[in-house]
Design a protein around this motif. Sequence first.
Motif, PDB file in Angstrom:
ATOM      1  N   GLY A 138      11.520  11.918 -58.590  1.00 49.02           N
ATOM      2  CA  GLY A 138      11.389  11.552 -59.993  1.00 49.02           C
ATOM      3  C   GLY A 138      11.890  12.658 -60.900  1.00 49.02           C
ATOM      4  O   GLY A 138      12.216  13.764 -60.462  1.00 49.02           O
TER       5      GLY A 138
ATOM      6  N   CYS B 140       9.090  13.407 -54.713  1.00 50.68           N
ATOM      7  CA  CYS B 140       9.290  11.965 -54.895  1.00 50.68           C
ATOM      8  C   CYS B 140      10.658  11.618 -55.488  1.00 50.68           C
ATOM      9  O   CYS B 140      11.012  10.448 -55.548  1.00 50.68           O
ATOM     10  CB  CYS B 140       8.184  11.385 -55.765  1.00 50.68           C
TER      11      CYS B 140
ATOM     12  N   LYS C 116       7.753   7.753 -60.376  1.00 51.03           N
ATOM     13  CA  LYS C 116       8.054   7.113 -59.096  1.00 51.03           C
ATOM     14  C   LYS C 116       6.842   7.073 -58.173  1.00 51.03           C
ATOM     15  O   LYS C 116       6.677   6.138 -57.400  1.00 51.03           O
ATOM     16  CB  LYS C 116       9.205   7.840 -58.395  1.00 51.03           C
ATOM     17  N   LYS C 117       6.036   8.114 -58.219  1.00 56.43           N
ATOM     18  CA  LYS C 117       4.863   8.188 -57.344  1.00 56.43           C
ATOM     19  C   LYS C 117       3.716   8.796 -58.151  1.00 56.43           C
ATOM     20  O   LYS C 117       3.724   9.988 -58.461  1.00 56.43           O
ATOM     21  CB  LYS C 117       5.181   9.053 -56.126  1.00 56.43           C
TER      22      LYS C 117
ATOM     23  N   CYS D  79       1.923  12.082 -56.937  1.00 47.02           N
ATOM     24  CA  CYS D  79       2.865  13.079 -56.434  1.00 47.02           C
ATOM     25  C   CYS D  79       2.162  14.446 -56.372  1.00 47.02           C
ATOM     26  O   CYS D  79       1.560  14.887 -57.350  1.00 47.02           O
ATOM     27  CB  CYS D  79       4.090  13.165 -57.343  1.00 47.02           C
TER      28      CYS D  79
END
Length: 181
Positions: A34, A32, A62-63, A66
């Motif tokens: 991040g 992702c 971010k996700k 993930c």
Amino acid sequence: IFEKVQIQLQVAPRQWNKQLFPFKKICICGSCGGSVTAELKYRRTRANIVNSHIYYHCNRIKKYDCPEPYITEQELIKQLIGYLPEIKLNTSYLMQEFEVEVKRLQNLKFAVLSDQSSRFEMTPHNSAQSQITREYSQTQTDMLRDYLMHVLQFGSPEERIKILKGVNSRFKLTDRQIYLQ
């Protein structure tokens, strides 16, 4: 009685970020994009010995879902050592740190082998004069890579954090493998 109960209810605030995780800044999540975080986990063995392990993984900012799995710090170090010939180094910073360490060890040797401990040379850390850009030979760069490998394998978290400031390369963490960006 109310005041006694209030005193009992007070809880000391938890301290965050007491642990030092040196590899958080040089890795990003491969899935992702991040940042990577770390956790310290404890496991009790059958012999009632407590083992601690450090795991690095995506921080899922971010996700949230993930799929990236964790990697142990020891495995991360092994893989990082494999990339040492390809890593971009800030050689002036690393040479300065190396020279400070050599002077510190020379002072220790002098203090142990001599009674004249008052003649120590103080080693300035990150002084302004050290910002001069110099060219280093291949042997000096190889020596810095060996020093970096030594600190990665045997250094304390504080030493690792300090020495990793001299690594300009960044890595992606994907499926428990690191890849040079």
